[in-house]
Design a protein around this motif. Sequence first.
Motif, PDB file in Angstrom:
ATOM      1  N   PHE A 204      -8.641  -5.140  -7.595  1.00 62.32           N
ATOM      2  CA  PHE A 204      -8.665  -4.339  -6.371  1.00 62.32           C
ATOM      3  C   PHE A 204      -9.997  -3.595  -6.279  1.00 62.32           C
ATOM      4  O   PHE A 204     -10.665  -3.365  -7.290  1.00 62.32           O
ATOM      5  CB  PHE A 204      -7.515  -3.327  -6.377  1.00 62.32           C
ATOM      6  N   GLY A 220      -7.307   2.693   1.814  1.00 62.33           N
ATOM      7  CA  GLY A 220      -7.603   1.256   1.909  1.00 62.33           C
ATOM      8  C   GLY A 220      -7.091   0.522   0.675  1.00 62.33           C
ATOM      9  O   GLY A 220      -6.503  -0.565   0.769  1.00 62.33           O
ATOM     10  N   LEU A 221      -7.291   1.124  -0.470  1.00 62.06           N
ATOM     11  CA  LEU A 221      -6.822   0.529  -1.727  1.00 62.06           C
ATOM     12  C   LEU A 221      -5.291   0.434  -1.742  1.00 62.06           C
ATOM     13  O   LEU A 221      -4.713  -0.566  -2.171  1.00 62.06           O
ATOM     14  CB  LEU A 221      -7.339   1.384  -2.894  1.00 62.06           C
ATOM     15  N   THR A 223      -3.369   0.164   0.913  1.00 63.34           N
ATOM     16  CA  THR A 223      -2.980  -0.898   1.852  1.00 63.34           C
ATOM     17  C   THR A 223      -3.168  -2.270   1.200  1.00 63.34           C
ATOM     18  O   THR A 223      -2.324  -3.157   1.329  1.00 63.34           O
ATOM     19  CB  THR A 223      -3.839  -0.799   3.137  1.00 63.34           C
ATOM     20  N   ARG A 224      -4.277  -2.433   0.486  1.00 55.71           N
ATOM     21  CA  ARG A 224      -4.560  -3.699  -0.206  1.00 55.71           C
ATOM     22  C   ARG A 224      -3.453  -3.975  -1.243  1.00 55.71           C
ATOM     23  O   ARG A 224      -2.935  -5.081  -1.315  1.00 55.71           O
ATOM     24  CB  ARG A 224      -5.916  -3.579  -0.898  1.00 55.71           C
ATOM     25  N   GLN A 227      -0.328  -5.098   0.482  1.00 55.14           N
ATOM     26  CA  GLN A 227      -0.450  -6.477   0.989  1.00 55.14           C
ATOM     27  C   GLN A 227      -0.195  -7.491  -0.125  1.00 55.14           C
ATOM     28  O   GLN A 227       0.624  -8.397   0.015  1.00 55.14           O
ATOM     29  CB  GLN A 227      -1.899  -6.726   1.456  1.00 55.14           C
TER      30      GLN A 227
END
Length: 349
Positions: A204, A220-221, A223-224, A227
């Motif tokens: 990540f 953002g991390l 959300t990644r 996902q």
Amino acid sequence: MIVLGIETSCDETACALYSDERGLIGDRVLTQAVHAEYGGVVPELASRDHVRYLLPMVGGLLRDCGVLREEIGGVAYTAGPGLLGALLVGSAFGAGLAFALDVPAIEVHHMEGHVLAPMLDDASIKPPFVALLVSGGHTMLVAVPEIGRYEVLGESLDDAVGEVFDKVAKQMGLGYPGGAALAKLAESGRAPTHAGVQGGVPPFPRPMTDRPGLEFSFSGLKTRAMQILRQVEAGDAPEQGRADVARALQEAMVDTLVIKCVRALEQVGMRNVVVAGGVGANLYLRERLSATLVQRGGRAYFPRQAFCTDNAAMIAYAGWLRLKAGQGQMVSGFAARARWPLDQLSPLV
Ligand code: KG4
Ligand code: ZN
């Protein structure tokens, strides 16, 4: 002098006794169970549980420690920051008791309590140092040239570190707060691999480490991670996939924290870091940061595991230091502050 410390800023009801001669005499922490089914802290329920448990808890602590009410020389209570209703319970109780006993009271800043927590076990820890505050609500780097003087160097622009662990852990079905459970799961995760060579997840990102500055941004991390989590859960080995995601997330979060700690030390010309807050219990963070700082001729200090998360021992200790410095007040009222910038505190002397 014996100081009674009271902590009610969030969902832990806690009290502790600290004295000149005996150090920490005793402490009690109750983590309120009522919030678990809601997946997060419900402020009104927190306040009510503080009302319900605080008084009997203090009574029990005094009894078990063999300390009489009359022996209490000062009362320290968390006056902020935190949930206003919850803070009001501890503040009203602390100020009321100090008034009744005719002793000084002292308002303690919750985050100062966290910063000083490692000193409960290691009196040799002295400023200057950089404090890394990592909890469910905060991610902060603070320069501490002396106790009471706090210069905020950088903060999270969005989610706090603990919040990211908790949200991803919740999605994995690990309960709330799930940071510790996620860290445990990460132990059986496989090392992240590019292109998923051994079937693991890709590494990540380390957000905001490729540009100067000491701010953090973890959304953002998060959300990644969510996902990739959805992908592995839909695959044929969801259990292993979850562990792989936990490991990749923990590595990315810790790496980012370590990089920023080193950057902060370089910026202010200091060598040591004191870690505070719930995420300070994370073993991978402890190992990685310690190893990195030793290589640089410095050290990382952590509170004992039980004093990483919210407790009153740190509040009693912070209050004791300030009372000894003559900063206590005879009670004429009380206040609680949901927001209270750390850099508004006064130095100890
Ligand atoms: O300081 P704290 O008790 O409460 C706040 O004031 O926020 O910190 C609680 C946070 C939670 O987010 C929890 O998941 C996290 O600390 N935490 C951990 C670990 N133990 C607690 N996060 C990662 N690894 C752990 N071992
Ligand atoms: Zn806390």
